[in-house]
Design an enzyme around this catalytic site. Sequence first.
Site, mmCIF file in Angstrom:
data_model
loop_
_atom_site.group_PDB
_atom_site.id
_atom_site.type_symbol
_atom_site.label_atom_id
_atom_site.label_comp_id
_atom_site.label_asym_id
_atom_site.label_seq_id
_atom_site.Cartn_x
_atom_site.Cartn_y
_atom_site.Cartn_z
ATOM 1 N N ASP A 1 117.669 24.213 72.591
ATOM 2 C CA ASP A 1 117.042 22.985 73.347
ATOM 3 C C ASP A 1 115.854 23.451 74.274
ATOM 4 O O ASP A 1 114.720 22.853 74.672
ATOM 5 C CB ASP A 1 117.501 21.612 73.992
ATOM 6 C CG ASP A 1 118.476 21.154 73.015
ATOM 7 O OD1 ASP A 1 118.328 21.093 71.866
ATOM 8 O OD2 ASP A 1 119.483 20.609 73.578
ATOM 9 N N ARG B 1 110.088 21.289 65.626
ATOM 10 C CA ARG B 1 109.698 21.859 67.043
ATOM 11 C C ARG B 1 109.119 23.224 66.682
ATOM 12 O O ARG B 1 108.372 23.892 67.524
ATOM 13 C CB ARG B 1 110.925 22.263 67.782
ATOM 14 C CG ARG B 1 111.243 20.618 68.468
ATOM 15 C CD ARG B 1 112.466 20.663 69.375
ATOM 16 N NE ARG B 1 112.566 19.564 70.138
ATOM 17 C CZ ARG B 1 113.711 19.261 70.782
ATOM 18 N NH1 ARG B 1 114.772 19.966 70.927
ATOM 19 N NH2 ARG B 1 113.830 18.015 71.252
ATOM 20 N N GLN C 1 126.989 18.779 67.594
ATOM 21 C CA GLN C 1 127.020 17.399 66.995
ATOM 22 C C GLN C 1 128.044 17.421 65.583
ATOM 23 O O GLN C 1 128.670 16.384 65.820
ATOM 24 C CB GLN C 1 125.557 16.880 66.710
ATOM 25 C CG GLN C 1 124.584 16.819 68.020
ATOM 26 C CD GLN C 1 123.403 16.377 67.650
ATOM 27 O OE1 GLN C 1 123.044 16.174 66.599
ATOM 28 N NE2 GLN C 1 122.540 15.965 68.820
ATOM 29 N N LYS D 1 115.200 18.915 64.578
ATOM 30 C CA LYS D 1 115.060 18.193 66.025
ATOM 31 C C LYS D 1 114.408 16.968 65.995
ATOM 32 O O LYS D 1 114.081 16.621 64.959
ATOM 33 C CB LYS D 1 114.926 19.276 66.941
ATOM 34 C CG LYS D 1 115.806 20.402 66.955
ATOM 35 C CD LYS D 1 117.206 19.998 67.438
ATOM 36 C CE LYS D 1 118.088 21.148 67.411
ATOM 37 N NZ LYS D 1 119.471 20.633 67.634
HETATM 38 C C1 S3P Z 1 123.878 18.269 71.319
HETATM 39 C C2 S3P Z 1 123.978 19.201 70.538
HETATM 40 C C3 S3P Z 1 122.547 20.071 70.086
HETATM 41 C C4 S3P Z 1 121.270 19.812 70.777
HETATM 42 C C5 S3P Z 1 121.222 18.352 71.169
HETATM 43 C C6 S3P Z 1 122.597 17.605 72.013
HETATM 44 C C7 S3P Z 1 124.909 17.519 71.929
HETATM 45 O O1 S3P Z 1 122.357 19.761 68.719
HETATM 46 O O2 S3P Z 1 120.117 20.269 70.326
HETATM 47 O O3 S3P Z 1 119.914 18.134 72.096
HETATM 48 O O4 S3P Z 1 124.941 16.996 72.796
HETATM 49 O O5 S3P Z 1 125.837 17.638 71.099
HETATM 50 P P1 S3P Z 1 123.051 20.324 67.545
HETATM 51 O O6 S3P Z 1 124.437 20.046 67.608
HETATM 52 O O7 S3P Z 1 122.443 19.559 66.204
HETATM 53 O O8 S3P Z 1 122.550 21.701 67.341
#
Ligand code: S3P
Length: 430
Positions: A314, A345, A168, A341
């Site tokens: 996840d 979790r 993200q 999260k």
């Molecule tokens: C996601 C990145 C992950 C993941 C989330 C979806 C994404 O989070 O846990 O469910 O679509 O980029 P982080 O980037 O915070 O690790």
Amino acid sequence: MQTIHYKNAVVKGELQVPGDKSISHRAVMLGSIAEGKTSITGFLNGEDCLRTIDIFEQLGVTIETEGTNVEIESPGILNWTKPTEELYAGNSGTTARLMLGILAGAPVEATMSGDASLSSRPMDRVTIPLRKMGASIEEKSDADLLPLTIKGTKLNGITYKSPVASAQVKSAILFAGLQAEGKTSVHEDTVSRDHTEQMLRYFGANVQTDDTVASIQQGEMLTGRKVHVPGDISSAAFFMVAAGLVPGSSLTLTNVGLNPTRTGIIDVLKRMGLGVDVTDATTENGEPVGTIQLTHRPLQGVEIAGELIPRLIDELPIIALLATQAKGKTIIKDAAELRVKETDRIAAVTNELTKIGANIEATPDGMVIHGLTPLKGGTMDSYGDHRLGMMAGIASLITSDPITIEGAACIDISYPSFFKDLETVTKKSL
Ligand code: S3P
């Protein structure tokens, strides 16, 4: 609230899980940034992805959804219109954080908001690098939490060392980099999922990747494309574990996304002893896709740590459930990200599995699970977290009494047909 029990139901047959959440978000995002028509097939109609669609409609993009097909007609990012209301991301961290990166260089001003869970999750991990690029972001509270008001402005490229392996964070910076002068690079210690890089490249952006570094050059207006979204390996994981829990199970999962930045679950299940065969692998719009065949076998505990963690972040709640049925100790470490999260979790999984008889301890950055323990029934709380709700649903395959899931509706966030699919691959024994 939902009460279920599939005790002794062998998991059998063939299943195609719904579209990948991460890729569905990005397909709508790129289709809206690009000018012209984008057609998406296999889109995930989950709550989170629908929030992303709503937001782009507020920005003046025309989006039609029919089943899992989505048609986008966009004037392109430079011609979006200023929204008249807040852009509400609901429970979706991906929507909120990636939108901040996209909006940083877009010619509009908007306020991003979210539900109670999302409003308590850290946003400084994206606002810090975006401000370094010149972004104008105002917070209502002292900490960088939602709601945040962002006013698109001229950006400059940066080289940023991300303190967390988070797709993200990386994606928000790369999206901003598309509008920023010069080159933007993100360095990670361990590579996080690379769907943004794949999809940016597929839409024609100038993206380079080298191991743990992803870079983008300022781009011209992108143009629409056709995108196929494969099934979500994070959703498939619940059924892989289901087959691992019940002796005699044998299950085929078709059209599953097999991007190597996401397949840590396959590596772990194989190490635990489950029969896992991958076939029919092809690539669509830069994303590997294939069939996974699972065969139940006795399991053993494993250690899960280091570079593997971002590749299965996840899946850790459902892996913890499986570990209760593996002989010996399973140690999960280097996973402190689990604490920020949709809920904490580590605390939530430990509490809920303890309630049904698991021998599990929380550690600051993971969990230790001692198997093999029989599980009893009871009430399990989802904490409004879709993956906790589904973990409880899968637990009901092996508990001695029924499981009541508090707050089961949140499963719609990523897997609206979860209970129907569970019914399809089991024979109800009640
Ligand atoms: C996601 C990145 C992950 C993941 C989330 C979806 C994404 O989070 O846990 O469910 O679509 O980029 P982080 O980037 O915070 O690790």
